[in-house]
Design a protein around this motif. Structure first.
Motif, PDB file in Angstrom:
ATOM      1  N   GLU A 286       0.532  -1.085  -0.072  1.00 35.99           N
ATOM      2  CA  GLU A 286      -0.274   0.099   0.043  1.00 35.99           C
ATOM      3  C   GLU A 286       1.150   1.512  -0.341  1.00 35.99           C
ATOM      4  O   GLU A 286       0.456   2.363  -0.997  1.00 35.99           O
ATOM      5  CB  GLU A 286      -1.274   0.038   1.497  1.00 35.99           C
ATOM      6  CG  GLU A 286      -1.833   1.165   1.709  1.00 35.99           C
ATOM      7  CD  GLU A 286      -3.077   0.896   2.435  1.00 35.99           C
ATOM      8  OE1 GLU A 286      -4.064   1.843   2.294  1.00 35.99           O
ATOM      9  OE2 GLU A 286      -2.882   0.000   3.081  1.00 35.99           O
ATOM     10  N   LYS A 303      -3.538   6.323 -15.302  1.00 34.36           N
ATOM     11  CA  LYS A 303      -3.695   6.880 -14.756  1.00 34.36           C
ATOM     12  C   LYS A 303      -2.483   8.594 -15.638  1.00 34.36           C
ATOM     13  O   LYS A 303      -1.136   7.944 -15.317  1.00 34.36           O
ATOM     14  CB  LYS A 303      -3.936   7.375 -13.649  1.00 34.36           C
ATOM     15  CG  LYS A 303      -5.155   7.173 -12.816  1.00 34.36           C
ATOM     16  CD  LYS A 303      -4.978   6.905 -11.358  1.00 34.36           C
ATOM     17  CE  LYS A 303      -6.534   6.423 -10.630  1.00 34.36           C
ATOM     18  NZ  LYS A 303      -7.735   6.689 -11.493  1.00 34.36           N
ATOM     19  N   THR A 310      -3.622   1.702  -3.468  1.00 35.52           N
ATOM     20  CA  THR A 310      -4.245   1.478  -2.742  1.00 35.52           C
ATOM     21  C   THR A 310      -5.053  -0.053  -3.286  1.00 35.52           C
ATOM     22  O   THR A 310      -5.643  -0.132  -4.591  1.00 35.52           O
ATOM     23  CB  THR A 310      -5.489   2.273  -2.267  1.00 35.52           C
ATOM     24  OG1 THR A 310      -5.911   2.935  -3.785  1.00 35.52           O
ATOM     25  CG2 THR A 310      -4.900   4.095  -1.864  1.00 35.52           C
ATOM     26  N   GLU A 311      -6.148   0.279  -2.680  1.00 41.64           N
ATOM     27  CA  GLU A 311      -7.149  -1.480  -3.052  1.00 41.64           C
ATOM     28  C   GLU A 311      -8.031  -0.822  -4.225  1.00 41.64           C
ATOM     29  O   GLU A 311      -7.880  -1.257  -5.291  1.00 41.64           O
ATOM     30  CB  GLU A 311      -8.344  -1.708  -1.895  1.00 41.64           C
ATOM     31  CG  GLU A 311      -9.317  -3.251  -2.041  1.00 41.64           C
ATOM     32  CD  GLU A 311      -9.208  -3.174  -0.954  1.00 41.64           C
ATOM     33  OE1 GLU A 311     -10.645  -4.586  -1.060  1.00 41.64           O
ATOM     34  OE2 GLU A 311      -8.879  -3.318  -0.073  1.00 41.64           O
ATOM     35  N   GLU A 312      -8.698   0.813  -4.300  1.00 42.71           N
ATOM     36  CA  GLU A 312      -9.837   0.665  -5.237  1.00 42.71           C
ATOM     37  C   GLU A 312      -8.674   0.768  -6.687  1.00 42.71           C
ATOM     38  O   GLU A 312      -8.634   0.934  -7.865  1.00 42.71           O
ATOM     39  CB  GLU A 312      -9.834   1.976  -4.521  1.00 42.71           C
ATOM     40  CG  GLU A 312     -10.772   2.621  -5.087  1.00 42.71           C
ATOM     41  CD  GLU A 312     -11.623   3.874  -4.807  1.00 42.71           C
ATOM     42  OE1 GLU A 312     -12.190   4.454  -6.041  1.00 42.71           O
ATOM     43  OE2 GLU A 312     -11.077   4.478  -3.989  1.00 42.71           O
ATOM     44  N   ASN A 313      -7.618   1.755  -5.752  1.00 37.74           N
ATOM     45  CA  ASN A 313      -6.582   1.379  -7.287  1.00 37.74           C
ATOM     46  C   ASN A 313      -6.285   0.734  -8.147  1.00 37.74           C
ATOM     47  O   ASN A 313      -5.930   0.291  -9.474  1.00 37.74           O
ATOM     48  CB  ASN A 313      -5.302   2.370  -6.848  1.00 37.74           C
ATOM     49  CG  ASN A 313      -5.604   4.010  -6.566  1.00 37.74           C
ATOM     50  OD1 ASN A 313      -6.737   4.440  -7.344  1.00 37.74           O
ATOM     51  ND2 ASN A 313      -5.262   5.159  -5.949  1.00 37.74           N
ATOM     52  N   ALA A 315      -7.328  -2.182  -7.871  1.00 38.72           N
ATOM     53  CA  ALA A 315      -8.748  -2.753  -8.927  1.00 38.72           C
ATOM     54  C   ALA A 315      -8.621  -2.282 -10.383  1.00 38.72           C
ATOM     55  O   ALA A 315      -9.099  -2.979 -11.633  1.00 38.72           O
ATOM     56  CB  ALA A 315     -10.003  -2.767  -7.899  1.00 38.72           C
ATOM     57  N   SER A 316      -8.659  -1.132 -10.277  1.00 36.71           N
ATOM     58  CA  SER A 316      -8.732  -0.271 -10.931  1.00 36.71           C
ATOM     59  C   SER A 316      -7.692  -0.829 -12.064  1.00 36.71           C
ATOM     60  O   SER A 316      -8.045  -0.521 -13.216  1.00 36.71           O
ATOM     61  CB  SER A 316      -8.900   1.730 -11.111  1.00 36.71           C
ATOM     62  OG  SER A 316      -9.064   2.110 -11.943  1.00 36.71           O
ATOM     63  N   THR A 319      -8.321  -3.859 -14.043  1.00 39.11           N
ATOM     64  CA  THR A 319      -9.304  -3.879 -15.686  1.00 39.11           C
ATOM     65  C   THR A 319      -8.198  -3.080 -16.355  1.00 39.11           C
ATOM     66  O   THR A 319      -8.750  -3.419 -17.452  1.00 39.11           O
ATOM     67  CB  THR A 319     -10.011  -2.771 -14.763  1.00 39.11           C
ATOM     68  OG1 THR A 319     -10.823  -3.632 -13.694  1.00 39.11           O
ATOM     69  CG2 THR A 319     -11.251  -3.211 -15.654  1.00 39.11           C
TER      70      THR A 319
END
Length: 623
Positions: A286, A303, A310-313, A315-316, A319
């Motif tokens: 992290e 990006k 982070t977990e959200e980043n 996952a994106s 994808t």
């Protein structure tokens, strides 16, 4: 200060049938003896063959050795007469090479045969009912990778199920601990490992037959170390410093991945890249920051700036990775410069930055002049972080990638097109995934002719090795120091009687001069080449600058042994190579583990009896 050696339980044999030997001659004795001192391995392969026929026969000697090794000696004994190979400059051996080729002979008798091996072969006519002994010596400095050293001894081919013996002699000069199945035990200063399967055992493994077995025996070990600043040994005016401190805290990293998605990545390459990238993203911590760029003739950002893992980043990003598609041309220049920009725009104090490029082809779009691209990249990075170039397959211009990496404190690695390519990509990433130190400088007051002393980063599981000479052999003036941000420590050294230390220095110096010759130009390039050639000749190393003339009896043409470049593709197997097991696949490999005990001849994992393995201490007791 106490250092202890640790020999891992993994004593394995990769076995696959690739041997062929005639009914008219046989190998009646085959020995491999490898001695390791100061992590420097000297391996001698001795094969004794008899011609059983009533007429003379051509007998072939063929063996595979590690790519990082330098052949230093080859000798044949025929009817009491010794025939020694002689190392010469390539220019001096060129005429013999040309003559051999013009006569249709196999002059280039060392060739690349895959990821980590080179194949050496030669042949000689042997009179009826006579014998020949082949003796090959090669040397290599074992490299620590992912927390271990691997010593691989390559079986000769052909090998008959007869008179087989392998001996490993690992010497530390410090305490050695042997690892058994469930425990470690300190025992001694030196360990011998014997591997001597019986004839029956050489025929009874799953993929063995009447012709015997073939494969690699691998010894895996590491050194027990405390949180010190290295192990320095001195001998006869030379020293070697092994630096691999433990118990250091990891440094957060900033990593930019630059991924080729041009049309040449079509099919399995792009699929494996996507799979590997997702696995790598799963391993980011992290506190790490990362960025993804894909490119063909244009650049595509996930990006535009580095972001925290982070977990959200993550996952994106996964994808985005799943949507990578092959298309278009290849603009390497624009893509690498953009990756460098992202890292330069995110300078976090106390972190380590890494730029990783994966490509499978030459630049075909934008700036295509290789020297201009290298110059642009060097200016953009400006020594701030390393560039690692991963060349996918054999169509890639590997020399271009290698030079660009070396110019920017990195390395190039070939990714082989095989079923495990995604594991190769993941494996490389793991080597640089955990930076522990940055800007490491080794200082040796009273030392001269030093190998590389400045290192941009040190990674967990790796090792920094520096060698050199002590001025006037005066140890009173020799003061080693390790310097990195916030630390300046003097390191103790020990005197040993070890002639290998000088050869460690020669080996490292030649390797680094060859890298220097690749990345430089003009007078500096020629100076590095000249010095590397002189040392190769002095120490009888077969390097890219030298050849060995294999001397044969009168009436037979000499072979010329050369070392292939990394960029040379493996030889294409014949159509029936797979049928006879000449090109092993993952399913062809059988692992046999010899238990660390007095003598293991029992079954291993329910398979055929494991070849006998014996561990013995310097005291002569079975351990």
């Amino acid at each position: 200060m106490c250092f202890c050696w640790f020999v891992c339980v993994c004593v394995c044999v990769n076995m696959f049938i690739q041997s062929h030997y005639g009914d008219d001659w046989d190998i009646y004795s085959f020995h491999i003896n490898s001695t390791v001192s100061s992590r420097y391995a000297t391996t001698v392969i001795t094969s004794r063959v008899a011609n059983r026929m009533d007429e003379s026969k051509e007998i072939e000697f063929q063996v595979r050795i590690p790519k990082n090794a330098f052949i230093s000696k080859f000798r044949m004994f025929i009817d009491g007469q010794a025939y020694d190979g002689v190392v010469k400059s390539k220019e001096a051996a060129k005429q013999q090479y040309t003559d051999a080729v013009s006569q249709g002979q196999s002059a280039g008798i060392v060739s690349s045969v895959g990821r980590t091996l080179e194949e050496f072969k030669t042949s000689v006519n042997v009179a009826a009912h006579k014998k020949v002994t082949f003796e090959l010596t090669y040397e290599e400095l074992l490299k620590r990778k992912l927390g271990k050293y691997e010593l691989s001894l390559i079986f000769v081919q052909p090998i008959a199920p007869n008179g087989f013996l392998m001996v490993f002699d690992i010497y530390s000069g410090l305490f050695l601990s042997l690892s058994r199945v469930n425990k470690s035990e300190f025992c001694c200063y030196q360990a011998w490992v014997y591997f001597y399967p019986t004839e029956d055992q050489q025929k009874t493994c799953d993929r063995c037959g009447e012709q015997g077995m073939n494969g690699d025996l691998v010894i895996v070990y590491d050194v027990n170390r405390d949180n010190s600043f290295g192990d320095i040994k001195k001998s006869s005016g030379y020293f070697v410093h092994h630096f691999a401190p433990s118990n250091l805290a990891r440094i957060p990293k900033n990593v930019a991945f630059v991924i080729d998605q041009s049309s040449s990545m079509h099919g399995r390459k792009i699929q494996q890249t996507r799979t590997a990238l997702i696995r790598i993203l799963n391993d980011l911590a992290e506190e790490d920051h990362f960025g993804l760029i894909t490119f063909d003739s244009s650049i595509f950002h996930w990006k535009r700036e580095l972001v925290q893992a982070t977990e959200e980043n993550l996952a994106s990003a996964k994808t985005f990775a799943l949507q990578i598609q092959d298309r278009g041309a290849t603009d390497i220049n624009q893509a690498v410069l953009e990756g460098a920009r992202m890292l330069n725009a995110n300078p976090r104090e106390g972190s380590a930055s890494i730029l990783i490029l994966l490509t499978d082809g030459d630049p075909t779009s934008g700036v295509t002049n290789l020297e201009v691209i290298q110059s642009n990249v060097r200016k953009a990075i400006a020594g701030e972080f390393p560039l690692y170039c991963l060349g996918f397959g054999f169509d890639v211009n590997f020399e271009f990638l290698e030079k660009m990496s070396l110019q920017n404190n990195g390395v190039a690695r070939r990714i082989y097109e095989d079923s495990d390519a995604e594991l190769q990509l993941k494996g490389f990433y793991e080597e640089v995934a955990t930076p522990l130190l940055t800007d490491v400088t080794m200082v040796y007051e009273g030392g001269i002719n030093l190998t590389q002393t400045n290192f941009s980063q040190y990674y967990n599981g790796s090792e920094i090795v520096v060698a050199g000479q002590i001025t006037d052999n005066d140890i009173r003036t020799f003061t080693p120091q390790v310097v990195f941000p916030g630390t300046n420590v003097t390191v103790e050294s020990a005197d040993v009687a070890d002639s290998n230390i000088q050869r460690v220095w020669a080996y490292l110096t030649v390797k680094q001069l060859l890298e220097k010759e690749l990345r430089l130009s003009g007078p500096e390039k020629e100076s590095a080449k000249k010095e590397a050639l002189e040392l190769s000749l002095k120490y009888s190393f077969v390097t890219p600058l030298t050849s060995m003339v294999v001397t044969k009896p009168p009436g037979e043409s000499s072979d010329v042994l050369h070392k292939p470049k990394e960029g040379e593709a493996p030889q294409t197997p014949t159509s029936n190579a797979r049928q006879y097991g000449l090109m092993p696949t993952v399913s062809d490999i059988l692992w046999l583990s010899g238990r660390v005990s007095h003598l293991s001849t029992g079954r291993s994992g329910g398979q055929s009896p494991a070849p006998a393995v014996k561990f013995q201490s310097v005291l002569g007791q079975d351990t």
